[in-house]
Design an enzyme around this catalytic site. Structure first.
Site: not given
Lengths: 281, 281
Positions: A30, A34, A37, A147-148, A153, A184, A187
């Site tokens: 999205m 950081h 990603h 990402g873990q 998700q 990280m 938000r």
């Protein structure tokens, strides 16, 4: 790096690339990138011949009173970071292209979407599985990197991929943390200095759990109580959930056994943060 | 022609074929093949380098009290007919392979699934879109062939393909009829001789509508009333619906205009039959 803004040009680029028969890696995000990603992009660049990253703040995965409108966006910085990481195509579609007038399809996974973030954010995962399906169909990647940090998700998307026979591999990469342990997250940009300090308690609580389990504690309720005490020291903290669940099917675990996921969601002021840890015993 | 019974071997075959870069045509069916299905296979053979036909009576698209269990099956005859039509791969998966324990995903299209057959058969189209998604992902065809008899099904699947950005073409081929006009259907096998005669009224009613429209009648209610009278002459007939709708979005049309779909669903005894006609004015 090419920046692609429409579905049709993205399809064309992929079609051209495909002729050379490469391995296509895909990193859906999205944006407001950081290091978390970037670690995904770097891994894709390492493993695949072509790396596509998408930046799309997907409206359908936000609830009515959530932070869709104010979700942080900075496509200039994203493009610079993605380029530096070696991304070949940055896909930045528009809402009207992704959800044209009359859009009326949904991809839904039940069961593993009912608890944890699914319980707190009704409809969230329907939005995730729908947009991810669309992106998979547009890009037709060989491997997709997640990402873990968004542990649930990953489980939901893996379930969808398995159930619907989608032909690609999902790779989950470790949570990337700041030096003080904070996971990280885009938000984190919302946090004041004081809130950021309080947010450290998520990681500290996970470490506390790890320590207790290391000492032989296997009663989930006791571990959770101890984590709660630690987190609730923060003034602006409201716990959404702390849960110890099976790392595969997310069923609640009274006793620590095999491979468990310890997952936390906490509001610091109005900012909802998540973190987690997988422990094998 | 190879008969393939597992998803994994189907995927392997397709992967091998893909290396040669062919155009793959796909004809999904529930088997008990008739000339309608065969016309789809023949068209695929004509247009594509490789033709895959699936035979799978999909349990999730049948309602609780519908004819899933007694739906006619004859895989031997199907195989012979498919081979003769030039099919390269006949895919005959098992229920346990398609819906393994814990299966919990769904592909759903709203709006165009709410009326006509969707209203009479709640959940039917969810089953259709889910199984078709799975088959599309397994076979990754370039072109998929459907029969115009299931007019709503085609519209629903086209909507799904568009909304979810699935990369393939949908081709709809004309209804194939017996010499007396009865639309070919696997369910015709259920009909007694007397019922089969009554079933002719579906086609006759559609012809009546065409005739009236040709004479300038453009009031849908009047046309439907006339069709009803004709159909209700049959003793064992119960009308499920007769509808005149927009041929693209299935919205009800009070007045015949542009391109309309005249669609019928009728029970002859316990046998539910459908038929339709598209008319451009």
């Amino acid at each position: 790096m090419k920046i692609i803004r429409s579905i049709s040009s993205m399809k064309k680029c992929i079609k051209n690339e495909r002729k050379k028969g490469p391995k296509i890696g895909f990193v859906p995000t999205m944006g407001y990138l950081h290091q978390g990603h970037i670690s995904l992009a770097q891994q894709s660049v390492k493993e695949c011949d072509v790396t596509v990253m998408s930046v799309y703040v997907n409206p359908t995965q936000f609830g009515l009173h959530e932070d869709y409108k104010k979700y942080p966006r900075d496509i200039k910085s994203d493009a610079a970071l993605a380029k530096e990481a070696g991304v070949d195509y940055l896909f930045v579609p528009s809402d009207s292209d992704m959800y044209p007038l009359g859009f009326s399809s949904k991809v839904i996974v039940s069961n593993v979407t009912q608890m944890l973030c699914g319980a707190s954010r009704p409809g969230h995962f329907d939005g995730v599985t729908t947009i991810v399906s669309k992106l998979f169909n547009i890009i037709e990647p060989n491997t997709v990197f997640f990402g873990q940090k968004d542990a649930q998700q990953i489980i939901v998307i893996k379930k969808m991929v398995k159930d619907l026979n989608i032909q690609l591999k999902i790779k989950a990469l470790p949570i990337v943390r700041d030096s003080d342990g904070l996971a990280m997250s885009s938000r984190n940009a919302y946090l004041s200095k004081a809130q950021r300090l309080e947010a450290l308690s998520l990681y500290q609580a996970l470490q506390k759990a790890k320590e207790l389990i290391g000492q032989g504690e296997c009663n989930s309720a006791k571990i959770i109580a101890s984590m709660k005490r630690l987190i609730l020291r923060g003034k602006s903290v409201r716990i959404d959930y702390i849960a110890i669940v099976d790392a595969e099917d997310l069923s609640f675990k009274k006793h620590i056994k095999a491979k468990v996921l310890i997952a936390i969601a906490v509001f610091i002021g109005k900012v909802r943060l998540i973190d987690n840890l997988i422990i094998k015993v």
